[in-house]
Write an enzyme that holds these catalytic residues in place. Structure first.
Site, mmCIF file in Angstrom:
data_model
loop_
_atom_site.group_PDB
_atom_site.id
_atom_site.type_symbol
_atom_site.label_atom_id
_atom_site.label_comp_id
_atom_site.label_asym_id
_atom_site.label_seq_id
_atom_site.Cartn_x
_atom_site.Cartn_y
_atom_site.Cartn_z
ATOM 1 N N CYS A 15 -4.533 -3.170 4.411
ATOM 2 C CA CYS A 15 -4.124 -2.674 5.731
ATOM 3 C C CYS A 15 -5.207 -2.729 6.815
ATOM 4 O O CYS A 15 -5.543 -3.786 7.302
ATOM 5 C CB CYS A 15 -3.551 -1.263 5.595
ATOM 6 N N GLU A 75 0.853 -1.188 0.000
ATOM 7 C CA GLU A 75 0.000 0.000 0.000
ATOM 8 C C GLU A 75 0.894 1.245 0.000
ATOM 9 O O GLU A 75 1.942 1.254 0.655
ATOM 10 C CB GLU A 75 -0.863 -0.004 1.271
ATOM 11 N N LYS A 103 -10.352 0.614 -0.984
ATOM 12 C CA LYS A 103 -10.222 0.370 0.466
ATOM 13 C C LYS A 103 -11.449 0.893 1.208
ATOM 14 O O LYS A 103 -11.806 2.071 1.083
ATOM 15 C CB LYS A 103 -8.962 1.051 0.984
#
Ligand SMILES: *[C@@H]1O[C@H](CO)[C@@H](O)[C@H](O)[C@H]1NC(C)=O
Ligand SMILES: *[C@@H]1O[C@H](CO)[C@@H](O)[C@H](O)[C@H]1NC(C)=O
Ligand SMILES: *[C@@H]1O[C@H](CO)[C@@H](O)[C@H](O)[C@H]1NC(C)=O
Ligand SMILES: *[C@@H]1O[C@H](CO)[C@@H](O)[C@H](O)[C@H]1NC(C)=O
Length: 502
Positions: free
Chosen positions: A213, A81, A180
């Site tokens: 993440c 990321e 995300k």
């Protein structure tokens, strides 16, 4: 630093594997990348400057892709990321870095047809990297989508900006795009997608899911792609800031893979002053390879062979009842006295381990944690405590936790229990940690002195929910934990707050 687990035989496996259609195994690669950061991120740069910087990072990633694919036979490589432009932007200053990323349904090979969706040089280059090296390439870039007043949620600047993972297959075709869902608080440059996207795709080496993440703490999409879509492997670009005792990348990610029963390909950024390091390739039954390096500023390629469909393997771990053992025993009563202590803004109930051997119970609300242990000797310069937490975590996102932990306190002062500490000399010969969890999502982790993991042969997770030693080998335990997530007690949406992960 552990870089010694490179399979010496990858080339042989790759040759065998290529001779059949569906592959039983595949070679996975992840690259921990020391991102070349822009000179400034608080004010916008020109599109040309932005592209120059992104190309510098892609030059580094290209070397890793070639090495992985051409020399090591990798089938897929994951990059981190923020790996192409870094972090800490505003909405305006990230804009020159963004490209319009179409829905993969359009069936597009940017390397062959670069202008089909406007000016998209980054997607073109990533697609060519995949195509020229015949390898799946996973990267994290930014997507922009225009919107207007007909959409009441359209931001005032007339566009959505998304933190986005993309996957190009070995022909260079865009096969996955994931926005995300659980943004971390400092990511003010990006918008929250309206809905959680559940992105999966099939390959000759199993079914894949993808998320980013902070998503790993959430039910949507992380748990959903595993439990409902039954993926075999997860692609996981991350920019993870390590925070001991409980939130260090390698222990947390490997515990998640173990508990969820999937392969996890985790690629972290590398920046020691930000405590960003810790990438790995994790299978349900074992950690295959990991990298943790606070000494250098270099990137690192990791490779390992994985089973394409781990659920079909005889070694696939049996389901664990995380409640069974702990609720069948009476709380251990001793002359213990409880005291409070903070771990990452959560107030735990701790009890101090007084002798070299013993049985202790620490309880908070509905959770009681039981510990049976034996140390080689009870040192006077180190203090250990058993802790329990049952509550809603409210800093940098709201999520409900049940945690049992055994840890070394930072000093012999009990007020430091829960503070980060790096090394330990006390050796544990035996341990058994369990808790009366109200969830089946419990991530078991053990961290040794110097942030090292414990080889699987030294411990087991019994079906009745005990994290137990099994070899009798004395282990310098820094922390062990059963980290439980109680999703049904979460407030409606994760994500808002202030904090450190990205
Ligand atoms: C950042 O600044 C240095 C020194 O002025 C320069 O050499 C470099 O090219 C700049 N990097 C970018 C991406 O503009
Ligand atoms: C803006 O609104 C019009 C009319 O409501 C619509 O047809 C058009 O597609 C919208 N444009 C974008 C970029 O969303
Ligand atoms: C690490 O990140 C910080 C914060 O963004 C930055 O100031 C520093 O230059 C980075 N270190 C390296 C080696 O790139
Ligand atoms: C701990 O409990 C076990 C069984 O519950 C018992 O056999 C053992 O003696 C106990 N150990 C200590 C130090 O009290």
């Amino acid at each position: 630093m552990i870089i010694s687990h490179f399979p010496k035989c990858v080339a042989v496996f790759a040759l065998l594997a290529l001779s059949v259609g569906a592959l039983d195994t595949f070679i996975a690669a992840v690259y921990e990348h020391a991102v070349i950061l822009p000179n400034r991120t608080e004010t916008p740069v020109s599109k040309e400057e932005a592209l120059l910087l992104m190309n510098k990072n892609i030059d580094v990633l290209e070397k890793a892709v070639k090495l992985a694919a051409k020399q090591q036979g990798a089938h897929i490589i994951v990059t981190p990321e923020d790996g192409i432009y870094g972090w800490i932007f505003t909405r305006e200053s990230i804009y020159p870095y963004l490209e319009d990323i179409p829905d993969p349904g359009v069936n597009w090979i940017p390397c062959r047809d670069p202008w089909r969706f406007g000016n998209t040089p980054v997607q073109q280059r990533l697609s060519c990297l995949a195509k020229d090296n015949s390898v799946y390439v996973v990267a994290n870039i930014g997507d922009k989508k225009p919107c207007n007043a007909s959409d009441s949620q359209c931001p005032p600047d007339g566009r959505y900006q998304y933190n986005t993972d993309v996957v190009f297959d070995s022909q260079g075709k865009l096969v996955a795009r994931y926005h995300k869902y659980n943004l971390f608080a400092p990511e003010i440059q990006f918008d929250f997608p309206k809905d959680s996207e559940l992105v999966t795709f099939d390959t000759p080496f199993g079914k894949f899911g993808i998320f980013t993440c902070f998503d790993i703490f959430s039910h949507d999409p992380a748990v959903v792609v595993v439990d409902e879509f039954q993926v075999d492997s997860i692609l996981y670009p991350t920019a993870w800031y390590n925070t001991l005792p409980l939130l260090s990348a390698v222990p947390f990610h490997s515990a998640w893979a173990k508990a969820m029963g999937v392969n996890l390909l985790a690629a972290n950024t590398h920046n020691t002053s930000m405590h960003m390091t810790g990438s790995g390739i994790y299978a349900p039954e074992a950690v295959k390879v990991y990298h943790y390096d606070m000494e250098t500023e270099s990137g690192q390629l990791l490779l390992s062979e994985l089973k394409s469909r781990p659920r079909r393997e005889p070694t696939y771990p049996a389901a664990v009842d995380w409640h069974a053992y702990a609720s069948s025993v009476k709380p251990f009563s001793s002359e213990q006295s409880d005291f409070p202590g903070m771990i990452y803004f959560d107030e735990f109930t701790f009890t101090k381990l007084k002798r070299n051997t013993g049985n202790y119970t620490a309880c908070q609300k509905d959770l009681c944690c039981h510990l049976t242990y034996k140390m080689s000797e009870k040192r006077t310069d180190e203090v250990y405590a058993l802790g329990a937490f049952d509550g809603l975590h409210t800093v940098e996102g709201q999520y409900y936790l049940q945690i049992c932990t055994l840890l070394k306190c930072q000093t012999t002062d009990l007020e430091t229990c829960g503070e980060p500490v790096g090394s330990a000399f006390t050796k544990f010969e035996d341990f058994s940690l369990s808790g009366t969890f109200g969830t089946r999502y419990v991530f078991p982790q053990i961290i040794l002195s110097g942030s090292q993991l414990v080889p699987e042969r030294h411990y087991e997770i019994s079906r009745d929910g005990r994290l137990r030693s099994r070899s009798g080998a004395p282990l310098p335990v820094l922390v062990m934990a059963l980290y439980g997530r109680v999703f049904e007690k979460d407030p409606p949406r994760l994500g808002q707050g202030s904090g450190k992960f990205q």
